[in-house]
Design an enzyme around this catalytic site. Structure first.
Site, PDB file in Angstrom:
ATOM      1  N   GLU A  45       0.823  -1.211   0.000  1.00 19.79           N
ATOM      2  CA  GLU A  45       0.000   0.000   0.000  1.00 19.79           C
ATOM      3  C   GLU A  45       0.860   1.265   0.000  1.00 19.79           C
ATOM      4  O   GLU A  45       1.843   1.362   0.730  1.00 19.79           O
ATOM      5  CB  GLU A  45      -0.895  -0.014   1.251  1.00 19.79           C
ATOM      6  N   LYS A 113      -9.378   2.379  -2.148  1.00 16.57           N
ATOM      7  CA  LYS A 113      -9.661   1.925  -0.779  1.00 16.57           C
ATOM      8  C   LYS A 113     -11.053   2.392  -0.356  1.00 16.57           C
ATOM      9  O   LYS A 113     -11.408   3.558  -0.524  1.00 16.57           O
ATOM     10  CB  LYS A 113      -8.589   2.474   0.155  1.00 16.57           C
ATOM     11  N   CYS A 149      -5.645  -2.968   2.647  1.00 15.83           N
ATOM     12  CA  CYS A 149      -5.389  -2.869   4.089  1.00 15.83           C
ATOM     13  C   CYS A 149      -6.682  -2.945   4.909  1.00 15.83           C
ATOM     14  O   CYS A 149      -7.221  -4.013   5.124  1.00 15.83           O
ATOM     15  CB  CYS A 149      -4.600  -1.599   4.405  1.00 15.83           C
TER      16      CYS A 149
END
Length: 554
Positions: A45, A113, A149
């Site tokens: 990331e 995300k 994540c």
């Protein structure tokens, strides 16, 4: 359709803002993947920028430079495997935390995300827009889903990807360390694998950034939760992992399983890595510290030797008339054990000059903590002078117990650019010293053996600013202090919780008072290695001026 797919997983250490340097690391990993016959080379990331960017990524010029580096990577890595890398993305006026898939000389796909962490050290809701949950992307016929994540900490993104045809999950992370997080990650990812029935890769950053430590520990799980790959903690590594198609779907072939050390070793390694990277990324190669003969400075000196090597460490003993012979002997013995430079700079003459200078103003008053603090501040002045003269970063050595209750002198022993022990309570300092004396690892630059003299560990702690002084003259015993602080700070508990745990209410109230009135010192203190979820700085944000007190527990 092919029945085998090779992934190259690059658990590497980016530097915040070094866009070209980070891109060079990505090219190196891609070249290794191409040489190994990989179909996809994956990086974690926000790798192109470094992580955690905080507000830097909100700067339009920085966004443009980062995206330009990703576009250049796509062009440069056209002839070979696909490259997956994290970075910022713009869609209209919105900024996203994105994962880019580069293939055939272009940006083939982007994933945004969705779940934005807004706790502990993360503040992503004020920085990024939340992306829509979309389906998988394809690389050489394999459909891959990439929850970024935090997206993997919730079941919805992974389930949507499975429902829309993903055959494996590749999770890019910038997940910072705290104790016990490794096992927690495994538990969460096993849950995603069980829910979706898909094999999963958890790919994490490694390296220090300010107070945060990204601990790597990349792993892969097959359906059912069996571990197929475990990459090492706290170390850069590149691994090649093969997927094979079976009648039951894709499965990882068995890879290396690096051992997971116990918590004391993880914390120690985190301090070493954090200090090494903080100095390297800030442009320093050498450090110094005031060596008192006490346990805190002994541990910091040992961490520094392990991070940089003894040749890059200077220890300075600055004795006063209150410094005991034992402290003088133990400080020298430690420096000799480490093999570092040891300087002896008495402060008596300078302290007398300051006392004489202030005598007309202080006439008619009694000596008190003011005179004690002059000693500490004089030491800070001398150490900073040495730092300025020789270009060595000064390390400060206060443990979390002292930082919590303000048992340190601002502009004195708090002076310095970094504090490895800032998030380690005193009782754990003793435990860590014993561990280091009994253990040595190949990532340590310092010598093996019992480098910290046993008498340093055994002697009662003292600031040695007055005759026969001991820490417990001013504070509860460290076992009591740390237990109360664990409740008030790490668990955000109440005075009533302290009483219920068996602590005296008066002790708990006293510690609470010291904790709150010391906020102004912490506001000005050096950064230090984050080892818990409640480290002082971004994890725990309190007002400097605060008159509220907890009256529970009567």
């Amino acid at each position: 359709m092919a029945d085998r797919f090779r992934l190259t997983l690059a658990q590497l250490n980016p530097t915040m803002g070094d866009l070209k340097g980070n891109a060079a690391l990505a090219r190196r990993a891609w070249a290794e993947g191409r040489a190994a016959g990989a179909n996809l080379v994956a990086l974690p990331e926000m790798f192109i920028t470094g992580y955690n960017t905080q507000d830097l990524v909100m700067k339009p010029a920085f966004q443009a430079d980062a995206i330009a580096e990703i576009e250049a990577l796509a062009r440069d890595c056209a002839d070979g495997p696909a490259l997956a890398i994290g970075g910022p993305a713009l869609e209209g006026v919105e900024l996203y935390n994105a994962y880019y898939i580069l293939q055939g000389g272009r940006i083939a796909a982007r994933v945004f995300k969705h779940h934005l962490p807004n706790e502990t050290v993360f503040d992503e809701k004020r920085i990024y827009a939340s992306g829509d949950v979309t389906g998988p992307y394809a690389v050489d016929g394999l459909r891959i889903g990439s929850p970024i994540c935090e997206d993997s900490w919730f079941e919805d993104v992974a389930e949507t990807l499975a429902e829309t045809g993903a055959e494996i999950l590749l999770v890019p992370n910038g997940s910072p360390y705290y104790h016990s997080k490794v096992s927690y990650r495994h538990q969460l990812m096993v849950a995603r694998v069980v829910e979706t029935g898909l094999p999963l890769i958890y790919l994490n950053l490694v390296g220090g950034q300010d107070d945060q430590v990204f601990d790597g520990g990349t792993f892969a799980l097959n359906p059912g939760g069996a571990l197929a790959l475990q990459m090492p903690l706290m170390q850069e590594d590149i691994a090649h992992l093969d997927l094979i198609r079976t009648d039951g779907g894709w499965r990882f072939e068995a890879g290396d399983l690096a051992p997971i050390p116990e918590t004391t070793e993880q914390d120690y390694h985190a301090m070493v890595l954090a200090l090494r990277d903080y100095l390297r990324k800030a442009g320093f190669s050498k450090v110094l510290l005031g060596l008192s003969g006490g346990i805190d400075s002994a541990l910091v000196a040992t961490v520094a030797a392990d991070a940089l090597g003894a040749d890059n460490l200077r220890c300075v003993m600055l004795p006063s008339e209150y410094t005991s012979d034992a402290s003088l002997e133990d400080a020298r013995a430690l420096a000799e054990n480490l093999g570092c430079r040891y300087d002896f700079v008495p402060i008596a003459q300078g302290r007398q000059a300051i006392t004489d200078t202030l005598a007309p103003l202080f006439e008619g008053t009694k000596p008190d903590v003011t005179e004690e603090n002059i000693q500490s501040r004089l030491r800070g002045l001398l150490l900073m002078a040495i730092s300025n003269k020789f270009g060595e970063m000064l390390l400060t050595t206060g443990n979390k117990s002292e930082v919590a209750v303000g048992y340190a002198t601002i502009y004195g022993d708090m002076s310095g650019g970094y504090n490895p022990l800032k998030d380690m309570y005193k009782t754990r300092v003793f435990e860590t010293c014993r561990w280091r004396n009994a253990n040595h690892r190949d990532w340590m630059e310092g010598p093996a053996g019992q480098v910290i003299p046993q008498r340093i560990i055994d002697r009662p702690p003292s600031a040695e600013l007055a005759p026969d002084q001991r820490d417990e003259d001013s504070l509860p015993p460290y076992e009591v202090l740390d237990g109360i602080l664990d409740i008030l700070v790490d668990r955000d508990g109440s005075i009533a919780d302290c009483v219920a745990a068996g602590y005296d209410r008066a002790d708990a109230k006293r510690v609470e008072h010291l904790l709150y009135i010391s906020e102004y010192k912490r506001f000005q203190s050096a950064p230090g290695t984050r080892l818990s979820k409640r480290a002082f700085w971004l994890d725990r944000r309190y007002p400097i001026v605060n008159r509220w007190r907890d009256d529970s527990g009567d």
